[in-house]
Design a protein around this motif. Structure first.
Motif, PDB file in Angstrom:
ATOM      1  N   GLY A  93       0.668  -1.278  -0.128  1.00 30.52           N
ATOM      2  CA  GLY A  93      -0.044  -0.025   0.011  1.00 30.52           C
ATOM      3  C   GLY A  93       0.709   1.388   0.006  1.00 30.52           C
ATOM      4  O   GLY A  93       0.243   2.331   0.408  1.00 30.52           O
ATOM      5  N   ASP A  94       2.100   1.182  -0.409  1.00 24.85           N
ATOM      6  CA  ASP A  94       3.074   2.433  -0.166  1.00 24.85           C
ATOM      7  C   ASP A  94       2.845   3.062  -1.668  1.00 24.85           C
ATOM      8  O   ASP A  94       3.748   2.912  -2.606  1.00 24.85           O
ATOM      9  CB  ASP A  94       4.462   1.988  -0.105  1.00 24.85           C
ATOM     10  CG  ASP A  94       5.406   3.121   0.048  1.00 24.85           C
ATOM     11  OD1 ASP A  94       4.982   4.175   0.081  1.00 24.85           O
ATOM     12  OD2 ASP A  94       6.815   2.716   0.106  1.00 24.85           O
TER      13      ASP A  94
ATOM     14  N   THR B  61      -8.021   1.144  -2.612  1.00 20.47           N
ATOM     15  CA  THR B  61      -7.195   2.048  -1.596  1.00 20.47           C
ATOM     16  C   THR B  61      -6.008   1.440  -1.054  1.00 20.47           C
ATOM     17  O   THR B  61      -5.833   0.254  -1.196  1.00 20.47           O
ATOM     18  CB  THR B  61      -8.141   2.503  -0.351  1.00 20.47           C
ATOM     19  OG1 THR B  61      -8.521   1.138   0.217  1.00 20.47           O
ATOM     20  CG2 THR B  61      -9.321   2.825  -0.961  1.00 20.47           C
ATOM     21  N   PRO B  62      -5.119   2.129  -0.375  1.00 18.07           N
ATOM     22  CA  PRO B  62      -3.923   1.457  -0.032  1.00 18.07           C
ATOM     23  C   PRO B  62      -4.065   0.337   1.189  1.00 18.07           C
ATOM     24  O   PRO B  62      -3.488  -0.633   1.049  1.00 18.07           O
ATOM     25  CB  PRO B  62      -3.099   2.862   0.805  1.00 18.07           C
ATOM     26  CG  PRO B  62      -3.414   3.939  -0.201  1.00 18.07           C
ATOM     27  CD  PRO B  62      -4.861   3.731  -0.395  1.00 18.07           C
ATOM     28  N   SER B  63      -5.322   0.695   1.912  1.00 17.09           N
ATOM     29  CA  SER B  63      -5.519  -0.422   2.882  1.00 17.09           C
ATOM     30  C   SER B  63      -6.073  -1.411   2.320  1.00 17.09           C
ATOM     31  O   SER B  63      -5.918  -2.671   2.802  1.00 17.09           O
ATOM     32  CB  SER B  63      -6.715   0.196   3.879  1.00 17.09           C
ATOM     33  OG  SER B  63      -7.790   0.554   3.231  1.00 17.09           O
ATOM     34  N   GLU B  64      -6.691  -1.477   1.107  1.00 11.56           N
ATOM     35  CA  GLU B  64      -7.341  -2.749   0.479  1.00 11.56           C
ATOM     36  C   GLU B  64      -6.158  -3.429  -0.214  1.00 11.56           C
ATOM     37  O   GLU B  64      -6.109  -4.731  -0.129  1.00 11.56           O
ATOM     38  CB  GLU B  64      -8.184  -2.232  -0.736  1.00 11.56           C
ATOM     39  CG  GLU B  64      -9.698  -1.762   0.188  1.00 11.56           C
ATOM     40  CD  GLU B  64     -10.638  -1.114  -0.908  1.00 11.56           C
ATOM     41  OE1 GLU B  64     -11.838  -1.279  -0.559  1.00 11.56           O
ATOM     42  OE2 GLU B  64     -10.060  -0.551  -1.740  1.00 11.56           O
TER      43      GLU B  64
ATOM     44  N   ARG C 142      -3.227  -3.800   0.828  1.00 12.35           N
ATOM     45  CA  ARG C 142      -2.466  -4.648   1.909  1.00 12.35           C
ATOM     46  C   ARG C 142      -3.226  -5.927   2.288  1.00 12.35           C
ATOM     47  O   ARG C 142      -2.707  -6.855   2.852  1.00 12.35           O
ATOM     48  CB  ARG C 142      -2.174  -3.723   2.949  1.00 12.35           C
ATOM     49  CG  ARG C 142      -1.380  -2.852   2.912  1.00 12.35           C
ATOM     50  CD  ARG C 142      -0.875  -1.989   4.195  1.00 12.35           C
ATOM     51  NE  ARG C 142      -1.827  -1.441   4.891  1.00 12.35           N
ATOM     52  CZ  ARG C 142      -1.916  -0.064   4.564  1.00 12.35           C
ATOM     53  NH1 ARG C 142      -1.197   0.507   3.514  1.00 12.35           N
ATOM     54  NH2 ARG C 142      -2.871   0.795   4.823  1.00 12.35           N
ATOM     55  N   THR C 143      -4.607  -6.292   1.726  1.00 13.02           N
ATOM     56  CA  THR C 143      -5.154  -7.329   1.940  1.00 13.02           C
ATOM     57  C   THR C 143      -5.042  -8.340   0.878  1.00 13.02           C
ATOM     58  O   THR C 143      -5.612  -9.615   1.125  1.00 13.02           O
ATOM     59  CB  THR C 143      -6.537  -7.131   2.407  1.00 13.02           C
ATOM     60  OG1 THR C 143      -7.304  -6.379   1.298  1.00 13.02           O
ATOM     61  CG2 THR C 143      -6.707  -6.037   3.431  1.00 13.02           C
TER      62      THR C 143
END
Length: 344
Positions: free
Chosen positions: A50-51, A96-99, A101-102
């Motif tokens: 997510g970077d 999104t960045p948080s998505e 990472r999953t």
């Protein structure tokens, strides 16, 4: 989710690359210096971490990731922003960045790996990882009591005896890693059908408690045993072990303990890479290793490639290795991608 291909277009305004990832196992990437193989795997790590700001710092036009389930991730970079979308069944959804990472669990092992940040300061990686391993061992050993989960008594005696024998084999394996469990006095394990006839409820609790203990500790035990086997396969005139205080130690053949600071640069590299593969990379995840051949003799480079391949098979990992070393690839050129300079 398993990755099938990683593509980047317009990298540094000069290169287009596509890496075919070879299922569960190892994939090699090699190229002349300056073509961007290290940048490609670092971009992949940034993407699934997510970077987005990190990606903005790298000049490229587009990045595509295709997955084995038929979905695709599309990363388009403009002058001031990055648009990341997942395409499934011709439907595109912005991520999104948080998505990000999953989607895929990743581990990135960079070439600059002997020093790491820990507790807000830069420390020696071997010291830090050895300390973390000792903490894991102590924590596991402190929780050696039986925890009996809820269960239903729906198994006949023959099935229970067979299950207990299988659990006992796993329990002996865990004992080889230094762990043991408290068996209540008056009970023996594994029980016989005669034992079950006399104290069925007690033995049911014992069997289910040992199942919970084995389930809780088997993965760590396997990691410790494999780690010691791997290290001792490489080491000459010394062995790595865990002492009675759960400290990682290196013992010379004459019995003298060798301080970590006296390990060779190659020995440190082996320790760091396989610690991260066995204790940090989650099963079935995606691992990127940049230049594992650093400080290794050619014979160790050949061993490194074979051993990484074995770990990938053991843990169901996809490992992508960026390397300049033909000895690392060795006989597995069918698993190698050559990146060439220029646009496709």
């Amino acid at each position: 989710m398993k990755i099938r291909t990683i593509s980047v277009y317009g990298l540094f305004g000069r290169h287009d690359h596509c890496v075919n990832v070879f299922g569960d196992g190892i994939t090699y990437v090699h190229s002349p210096n300056g073509c961007g193989k290290s940048t490609l795997i670092r971009m992949t790590s940034m993407l699934f971490g997510g970077d987005v700001d990190g990606l903005m710092g790298i000049p490229f036009d587009r990045m595509d990731i295709s997955f084995c389930d038929g979905s695709n991730m599309i990363v388009e970079r403009s002058e001031n922003s990055i648009l990341i979308q997942m395409q499934r069944n011709e439907i595109e959804t912005e991520l999104t960045p948080s998505e990000l990472r999953t989607i895929v669990g990743t581990t990135y092992i960079p070439p600059e790996r002997t020093l790491i940040e820990s507790g807000g300061k830069v420390v020696n990686a071997v010291d830090a990882y050895a300390s973390r391993l000792s903490a894991m061992l102590r924590d596991a050993k402190e929780h050696h009591n039986l925890i009996v989960p809820q269960y239903e008594d729906d198994t006949d005696d023959d099935e229970l005896v067979f299950w207990a024998k299988d659990l006992n084999a796993r329990l002996n394996f865990i004992r080889d890693a230094g762990f043991d469990v408290d068996i209540p006095s008056g009970l023996r394990f594994p029980p016989t059908r005669y034992d079950l006839m006399g104290s069925r409820k007690d033995y049911l609790d014992l069997i289910h408690g040992i199942w919970e203990f084995v389930d809780r500790n088997y993965y760590l035990s396997e990691s410790i045993i494999v780690f010691k086997d791997v290290m001792n396969k490489f080491l000459l005139d010394k062995n790595m072990d865990v002492d009675e205080n759960d400290h990682v130690v290196f013992l010379l053949d004459n019995g003298i303990t060798l301080p970590f600071g006296n390990l060779s640069s190659g020995e440190r590299q082996i320790f760091i890479i396989f610690y991260r593969l066995l204790f940090e990379a989650a099963p079935s995840s995606f691992v990127m290793i940049d230049e594992p051949e650093i400080s290794l003799h050619v014979s160790w480079q050949q061993m490194m490639g074979r051993t990484m391949k074995d770990i990938a098979r053991l843990r169901g990992l996809q490992i992508v290795v960026a390397t300049h070393s033909p000895q690392i690839v060795h006989d597995d050129w069918d698993l190698a991608n050559e990146l060439r300079a220029g646009r496709a």
